[in-house]
Design an enzyme around this catalytic site. Structure first.
Site, PDB file in Angstrom:
ATOM      1  N   GLY A  73      -2.790 -69.774  53.946  1.00 57.09           N
ATOM      2  CA  GLY A  73      -2.564 -71.148  53.541  1.00 57.09           C
ATOM      3  C   GLY A  73      -1.158 -71.515  53.126  1.00 57.09           C
ATOM      4  O   GLY A  73      -0.902 -72.685  52.828  1.00 57.09           O
ATOM      5  N   TYR A  83      -5.759 -85.042  62.895  1.00 56.85           N
ATOM      6  CA  TYR A  83      -5.690 -85.327  61.458  1.00 56.85           C
ATOM      7  C   TYR A  83      -4.341 -85.858  60.983  1.00 56.85           C
ATOM      8  O   TYR A  83      -3.934 -85.650  59.847  1.00 56.85           O
ATOM      9  CB  TYR A  83      -6.141 -84.125  60.604  1.00 56.85           C
ATOM     10  CG  TYR A  83      -5.694 -82.747  61.045  1.00 56.85           C
ATOM     11  CD1 TYR A  83      -4.358 -82.388  61.081  1.00 56.85           C
ATOM     12  CD2 TYR A  83      -6.636 -81.781  61.410  1.00 56.85           C
ATOM     13  CE1 TYR A  83      -3.975 -81.121  61.464  1.00 56.85           C
ATOM     14  CE2 TYR A  83      -6.259 -80.497  61.799  1.00 56.85           C
ATOM     15  CZ  TYR A  83      -4.918 -80.180  61.816  1.00 56.85           C
ATOM     16  OH  TYR A  83      -4.537 -78.924  62.214  1.00 56.85           O
ATOM     17  N   CYS A 128      -5.440 -90.257  79.215  1.00 55.91           N
ATOM     18  CA  CYS A 128      -6.086 -91.567  79.228  1.00 55.91           C
ATOM     19  C   CYS A 128      -6.861 -91.728  77.937  1.00 55.91           C
ATOM     20  O   CYS A 128      -8.086 -91.558  77.906  1.00 55.91           O
ATOM     21  CB  CYS A 128      -7.001 -91.673  80.422  1.00 55.91           C
ATOM     22  SG  CYS A 128      -6.120 -91.315  81.941  1.00 55.91           S
ATOM     23  N   TYR A 166      -1.525 -73.544  65.755  1.00 51.83           N
ATOM     24  CA  TYR A 166      -2.564 -74.532  66.052  1.00 51.83           C
ATOM     25  C   TYR A 166      -2.157 -75.538  67.122  1.00 51.83           C
ATOM     26  O   TYR A 166      -2.604 -76.678  67.115  1.00 51.83           O
ATOM     27  CB  TYR A 166      -3.023 -75.246  64.762  1.00 51.83           C
ATOM     28  CG  TYR A 166      -3.432 -74.278  63.678  1.00 51.83           C
ATOM     29  CD1 TYR A 166      -4.576 -73.499  63.824  1.00 51.83           C
ATOM     30  CD2 TYR A 166      -2.648 -74.094  62.538  1.00 51.83           C
ATOM     31  CE1 TYR A 166      -4.937 -72.573  62.846  1.00 51.83           C
ATOM     32  CE2 TYR A 166      -3.010 -73.167  61.561  1.00 51.83           C
ATOM     33  CZ  TYR A 166      -4.149 -72.422  61.718  1.00 51.83           C
ATOM     34  OH  TYR A 166      -4.506 -71.509  60.762  1.00 51.83           O
TER      35      TYR A 166
END
Ligand SMILES: *Cc1c(COP(=O)(O)O)cnc(C)c1O
Length: 436
Positions: free
Chosen positions: A252, A338, A365, A395
């Site tokens: 993290g 996000y 699209c 990611y």
């Protein structure tokens, strides 16, 4: 322009070109095309060593560093992790198989996931995955049963939720009581499952795990979760006469996506966690468990950069400008998913003033196919120019898709003077491989 260089591997080359890890981005594009994922191998190795050195220096050499390979998973990454003496965290048969095929020593792999099927469990055991991180009672019982069938004693850890809200965004907060991951300490579920795990014959409980969130810049989050976890470990030692050998504090640590974000001093942060951990163990009269970390993003994120070619510039007077590039949500879904922020640079015209505000959008699209809104680029931006998106090592490739049947870009590694292909560009033929 110094605000552009959010990581030490970014610099200005000749002709106003952006350089990454010492390579001229325009040269790389000539050789490999766009869209293009680049990765700075030396930075990846340095980050691994920072963590490993910290375990040696501050934690008495007792602990492991697990690369959370979901951040970027392909054979070459597992080879590098093996060479650096890292462990890995894998979350699916696909990651297990990739690590295995890369020759990764599988006893140094930890198997995560909140839903491991019986087939997944069997597959992991058949590939000698060292430790399972257990997320539910169903899983615990299934792992015990299958280990029994295969005649093995399986090492397991229990994933607990210490009940911490990291105040990072919701989508990546995982340590709260109401998370889908792990057993809550607060509700007594952690006690119950520990008791059960200690009675199961085919399991060896090697300790506890927690992972509280993402984009953490402050050791305080790790210190708070260590405190709750160590108290729990001391409590279990007292009530069940079981002393956990290992505590995994998860991953993290944050990285810099924007110049406004801090540059994390990992070494100093880990030193602080170590100091607090040993003080807490002394207070609790607890022999200090081995302390492990599980970083993903902070190993690979700023070792990555994505290059695109501009296809069109659309100006809608009084409204908005769009610059569209030859990739998009298929290679970087994080803004669409996000609202992730990125630094976007005019890689072929770094020295020009940037007076055009625009949204940099992809080719899919889908209106939400946005790489980043509110980007400043030169007024002269036109078809054929290069755009760089920084800090894309984590990611991005691992979340890439074939939406609109767009082939995925290659991953090119930069290692000093050398560059080489670690993942090939997907071809149109590759897209048909599974069509029966
Ligand atoms: C995603 C994840 C990590 C890595 O998180 P980063 O923010 O990439 O460091 C570590 N452990 C677990 C269990 C995870 O799910």
């Amino acid at each position: 322009m110094t605000r552009d260089f959010i990581c030490s591997n970014l610099s200005l080359g000749s002709g106003g070109h952006l350089c990454f890890a010492g390579h001229d981005t325009a040269e790389l594009v000539r050789q490999y095309g766009t869209p293009l994922y680049l990765m700075d191998e030396q930075l990846i190795r340095r980050r691994c060593r920072t963590y490993l050195d910290a375990i040696r220096k501050y934690f008495g050499g007792r602990g492991n560093v697990l690369y959370a390979s979901k951040a970027a998973a392909f054979k070459r990454i597992y080879e590098i992790m093996a060479e650096e003496g890292m462990c890995v965290d894998v979350v699916s048969p696909g990651e297990i198989f990739t690590a295995f095929k890369a020759g990764f020593p599988m006893e140094r792999a930890w198997f995560h996931s909140n839903n491991k099927t019986d087939e997944d469990i069997r597959f992991a055991m058949e590939h000698d995955v060292g430790t399972f991180v257990i997320d539910s009672t169903e899983e615990l019982l299934a792992v015990d049963r299958i280990a029994g069938e295969l005649g093995r004693i399986q090492k397991v850890m229990l994933r607990l939720t210490p009940g911490i809200d990291t105040h990072t965004f919701e989508a990546v907060a995982t340590g709260k009581v109401d998370s889908k991951f792990g057993f809550a300490i607060e509700t007594g579920q952690a006690d119950t499952v520990t008791e059960l795990a200690l009675t199961l014959e085919n399991l060896e409980l090697s300790g506890f795990h927690c992972h509280v969130g993402s984009m953490v810049f402050d050791s305080d989050v790790f210190i708070r979760s260590a405190k709750i976890m160590l108290s729990f470990i001391a409590h279990i030692r007292y009530t069940h006469n079981y002393t956990a050998p290992e505590l995994n504090l998860g991953g993290g640590y944050g990285v810099r996506y924007l110049a406004s974000q801090p540059e994390l001093d990992l070494d100093a942060n880990l030193a602080e966690v170590a100091e607090k951990v040993s003080a807490m163990c002394r207070e609790l009269y607890l022999p200090q468990p081995a302390i492990s970390f599980e970083p993903g993003r902070s190993i690979v994120a700023d070792a990555g950069l994505t290059l695109y070619t501009v296809g069109m510039v659309k100006r809608i007077p009084g409204f908005i400008n769009y610059v569209s590039v030859d990739g998009g949500m298929t290679d970087n879904i994080r803004y669409a998913l996000y609202g992730a922020e990125y630094t976007v640079l005019p890689a072929s015209h770094m020295e020009e003033p940037r007076e055009m505000c625009c949204s940099v959008v992809g080719r899919c699209c889908e209106s939400d196919d946005v790489i980043q809104p509110n980007v400043c680029l030169p007024e002269s931006t036109q078809r054929g120019d290069l755009i760089a998106v920084c800090t894309t090592g984590a990611y991005n490739y691992s979340m890439a898709s074939n939406y609109n049947r767009v082939p995925r870009p290659p991953v090119v590694m930069l290692d000093g003077e050398k560059s080489y292909v670690a993942v090939k560009r997907e071809s149109l033929e590759d897209l048909l491989l599974l069509d029966a």
